[in-house]
Design a protein around this motif. Structure first.
Motif, PDB file in Angstrom:
ATOM      1  N   UNK A 175       0.285   6.173  15.056  1.00  0.00           N
ATOM      2  CA  UNK A 175       1.488   5.827  14.316  1.00  0.00           C
ATOM      3  C   UNK A 175       2.289   4.763  15.057  1.00  0.00           C
ATOM      4  N   UNK A 176       2.426   4.915  16.357  1.00  0.00           N
ATOM      5  CA  UNK A 176       3.166   3.928  17.148  1.00  0.00           C
ATOM      6  C   UNK A 176       2.462   2.581  17.152  1.00  0.00           C
ATOM      7  N   UNK A 177       1.136   2.591  16.966  1.00  0.00           N
ATOM      8  CA  UNK A 177       0.377   1.344  16.976  1.00  0.00           C
ATOM      9  C   UNK A 177       0.668   0.482  15.757  1.00  0.00           C
ATOM     10  N   UNK A 215       1.359   2.962   3.357  1.00  0.00           N
ATOM     11  CA  UNK A 215       0.536   2.213   4.305  1.00  0.00           C
ATOM     12  C   UNK A 215       0.264   2.980   5.592  1.00  0.00           C
ATOM     13  N   UNK A 216       1.017   4.042   5.860  1.00  0.00           N
ATOM     14  CA  UNK A 216       0.722   4.816   7.061  1.00  0.00           C
ATOM     15  C   UNK A 216      -0.615   5.546   6.947  1.00  0.00           C
ATOM     16  N   UNK A 256      -3.684   7.416  11.433  1.00  0.00           N
ATOM     17  CA  UNK A 256      -2.568   8.294  11.772  1.00  0.00           C
ATOM     18  C   UNK A 256      -2.902   9.737  11.415  1.00  0.00           C
ATOM     19  N   UNK A 257      -3.585   9.926  10.282  1.00  0.00           N
ATOM     20  CA  UNK A 257      -3.957  11.276   9.830  1.00  0.00           C
ATOM     21  C   UNK A 257      -5.384  11.245   9.318  1.00  0.00           C
ATOM     22  N   UNK A 258      -5.911  12.414   9.028  1.00  0.00           N
ATOM     23  CA  UNK A 258      -7.260  12.505   8.482  1.00  0.00           C
ATOM     24  C   UNK A 258      -7.352  11.705   7.188  1.00  0.00           C
ATOM     25  N   UNK A 259      -8.374  10.876   7.054  1.00  0.00           N
ATOM     26  CA  UNK A 259      -8.548  10.061   5.862  1.00  0.00           C
ATOM     27  C   UNK A 259      -8.900  10.944   4.658  1.00  0.00           C
ATOM     28  N   UNK A 260      -8.179  10.751   3.568  1.00  0.00           N
ATOM     29  CA  UNK A 260      -8.406  11.500   2.330  1.00  0.00           C
ATOM     30  C   UNK A 260      -8.728  10.524   1.205  1.00  0.00           C
ATOM     31  N   UNK A 261      -9.219  11.065   0.090  1.00  0.00           N
ATOM     32  CA  UNK A 261      -9.525  10.239  -1.068  1.00  0.00           C
ATOM     33  C   UNK A 261      -8.874  10.817  -2.320  1.00  0.00           C
ATOM     34  N   UNK A 262      -8.376   9.947  -3.174  1.00  0.00           N
ATOM     35  CA  UNK A 262      -7.828  10.379  -4.453  1.00  0.00           C
ATOM     36  C   UNK A 262      -8.974  10.826  -5.353  1.00  0.00           C
ATOM     37  N   UNK A 263      -8.876  12.017  -5.996  1.00  0.00           N
ATOM     38  CA  UNK A 263      -9.939  12.464  -6.906  1.00  0.00           C
ATOM     39  C   UNK A 263     -10.239  11.397  -7.954  1.00  0.00           C
ATOM     40  N   UNK A 316       9.447  10.254  12.184  1.00  0.00           N
ATOM     41  CA  UNK A 316       9.001   9.423  11.079  1.00  0.00           C
ATOM     42  C   UNK A 316       9.102   7.954  11.428  1.00  0.00           C
ATOM     43  N   UNK A 317       9.291   7.122  10.420  1.00  0.00           N
ATOM     44  CA  UNK A 317       9.371   5.681  10.659  1.00  0.00           C
ATOM     45  C   UNK A 317      10.211   5.025   9.562  1.00  0.00           C
TER      46      UNK A 317
END
Length: 603
Positions: free
Chosen positions: A59-61, A189-190, A199-206, A96-97
């Protein structure tokens, strides 16, 4: 090192500054934060249970990445993405950011049943059929659709060149503006992947999943999803994956690129830069881009003049030629024995006519028998004609399983009759016509009947498809036949066109879970969204359903069917899925709540 703000310095964080809330956290106005990019900033505050699972270094990156670009390049990135500009901390811990607020040009007004409403201009709004767009007051040309896609390709090319991949490309996290010049804007965009770090586990929209076995959030996976986006925008269907559904007038280069992106090997997918070139070329070489034409309807039962004229104009010369080939006999010699050669010719001609007439009546008998038996034309229509333009599937019927075997019986039967009549007419109208006046007239009548039957078949099919589309909205998805179901709740609602819809909430479980740890929501047969707990947790009672129009929440620990709103006058009304919400307790000790329509926003 990433720039940071103390939470207490960015402005009031309370209900008065709250913009939106979702599964990951809440977004607020950050009135006291100013950057060299924009003075209109917002703050995304993660939920505690979410922040504990995030990679703080990744996240800081993201703000660091922006600073390393330099002001000029960073400004270009901010023009098309709500990029994290600085971290926010509270007592030394990241909460957060801050990021730019969505520019006003990326909002639009659409017409709903309740009246005009200003909403974010999500790309999903140009993935609907042209009829839905018109009903919502959206005047979007096919050329503008291609222009939006070109801008998306250009933005992806810029991101990929900087080792940034989007990952979860979907119609909800990408906005567009038609105000000249056409532009696009990425949000959430995070969730992007920067230099292979997430930043977090990559997910996909159904509905937007990449092929099984491929790595998530790569340039190649982005281009697969962009190919899907091009297909769905041009077709006007949010669920299609078939390049065959592209409008016939789609430029061939776009058709080829869509196929390569969706059906070809991942190494052969066009890059974002190549896609940008393809779309730019299509816009420059096709000054007019009208991909979906609306033909004028042909009055049912009115056969085209040309076909009728063909029968009339070809009959005369044929008869004349046949007559002139037989020398006339003077009246004074009619009773005289004809020459032997002429007698043989006349006998042969008579035999040919008799044989042809016998064939005519045999074929007519077969045709009548086939039509009367009903089964033959039905099977012909159901198995063959559904692959033709006469019984072309409606775009509104996105799941063929909703069609029952006999739901379009009349259309299937009439389409089969069309084939039988057309074959009969073609056979009977074949020359020679001399001596076959009755069967030729029957052939002409059958030709006319073919067009009449075709019109009626088309009308019956359109009615059957309309019924199927309505079933997709108003009947339950066969979830319980396909998946394990713990409980089910159904709601009688309606969409923006004031059409009835059946909303369903299914409590189910994942493969590795011991209890019921997953909730899936459907609108008719359309998947809306889901909530899922870890495999070691499960949803529990109490379960409550609430609606602002109700005097008190509804206890729903066990499944309920047909939930609706009853007014003070005792009138039943459909529920509003936007404001109707459910809350479930969990074995983890925290509740999970969502609105029926809002569950799609946070997966």
């Amino acid at each position: 090192m990433a720039r940071t703000f103390e939470r207490s310095t960015i402005g009031p964080i309370d209900g008065s500054t709250k913009i939106a809330a979702g599964g990951q956290g809440t977004v607020y106005h950050a009135s006291k934060v100013k950057t060299s990019f924009t003075s209109n900033m917002v703050y995304k505050e993660y939920k505690p249970e979410v922040i504990s699972k995030l990679s703080r270094s990744a996240l800081a990156a993201m703000p660091d990445f922006l600073e390393k670009l330099g002001h000029s390049e960073a400004s270009k990135l901010i023009e098309f993405a709500a990029w994290p500009c600085a971290l926010v901390t509270n007592a030394g811990s990241v909460t957060g950011f801050v990021m730019p607020a969505i520019p006003q040009r990326f909002f639009m007004t659409i017409n709903l049943a309740s009246g005009p409403k200003r909403v974010a201009a999500e790309v999903q709004h140009i993935m609907n059929s042209r009829l839905v767009d018109a009903n919502r007051g959206l005047k979007i040309t096919d050329r503008q659709r291609v222009e939006v896609l070109k801008e998306v390709a250009e933005a992806l090319a810029k991101l990929h060149a900087r080792s940034v991949t989007v990952g979860d490309i979907s119609p909800k996290n990408l906005l567009f503006s038609l105000s000249p010049p056409v532009s696009v804007y990425f949000i959430d965009t995070d969730a992007m992947r920067v230099a292979s770090r997430s930043v977090a586990t990559q997910l996909e929209t159904p509905g937007w999943e990449i092929p099984s076995g491929e790595e998530l959030a790569t340039a190649q996976s982005d281009m697969y999803k962009f190919g899907l986006m091009v297909l769905r925008v041009l077709v006007g269907d949010q669920g299609t994956r078939s390049p065959d559904q592209l409008p016939t007038k789609t430029p061939s280069a776009i058709k080829t690129a869509v196929r390569a992106s969706i059906t070809g090997p991942k190494t052969g997918r066009p890059s974002a830069a190549q896609w940008h070139q393809i779309l730019d070329t299509a816009l420059r070489t096709h000054k007019v881009l009208n991909l979906v034409a609306v033909p004028k309807p042909t009055p049912a039962g009115a056969p085209p003049t040309r076909q009728r004229a063909t029968v009339a104009t070809t009959a005369g010369p044929s008869q004349a030629a046949y007559t002139s080939s037989t020398p006339s006999t003077p009246s004074s010699t009619r009773n005289s024995p004809p020459p032997t050669s002429q007698n043989r010719q006349a006998a042969a001609a008579s035999a040919m006519v008799k044989a042809r007439l016998a064939h005519d009546w045999t074929v007519i008998g077969w045709g009548v028998t086939a039509v009367v038996t009903v089964l033959a034309p039905y099977l012909l229509g159901h198995l063959v004609m559904r692959r033709t333009a006469l019984l072309a599937p409606s775009e509104a019927v996105y799941d063929g399983a909703v069609r029952g075997v006999f739901d379009a019986f009349l259309a299937d039967y009439l389409a089969g009759v069309v084939v039988i009549l057309a074959l009969l007419a073609a056979f009977l109208l074949l020359r020679p016509w001399h001596g076959r006046v009755i069967t030729v007239v029957i052939g002409a009548a059958l030709l006319i009947s073919t067009f009449v039957a075709a019109g009626k078949a088309s009308t019956a099919w359109a009615s059957a498809e309309a019924d199927a589309a309505e079933k997709l909205r108003t009947t339950a998805f066969p979830f319980q036949k396909r998946y394990k179901t713990c409980e089910v709740w159904t709601f009688n609602g309606e969409n923006g066109l004031q059409q009835a819809e059946l909303w369903q909430v299914y409590l189910t479980s994942t493969v590795s879970a011991s209890g019921c740890n997953k909730i899936e929501v459907y609108r008719g047969w359309t998947f809306v969204g889901y909530r899922q707990l870890r495999s070691d947790l499960e949803f529990q009672s109490p379960v409550t359903i609430s609606n602002p129009g109700w005097m008190e929440p509804l206890n729903a620990d066990s499944g309920l069917l047909g939930v609706q709103t009853t007014t003070a006058a005792g009138i039943d009304e459909p529920v509003n899925p936007v404001v109707t919400s459910m809350q479930f307790a969990t074995s983890g000790g925290y509740p999970v709540s969502f609105s029926l329509d809002g569950i799609r926003q946070h997966q």
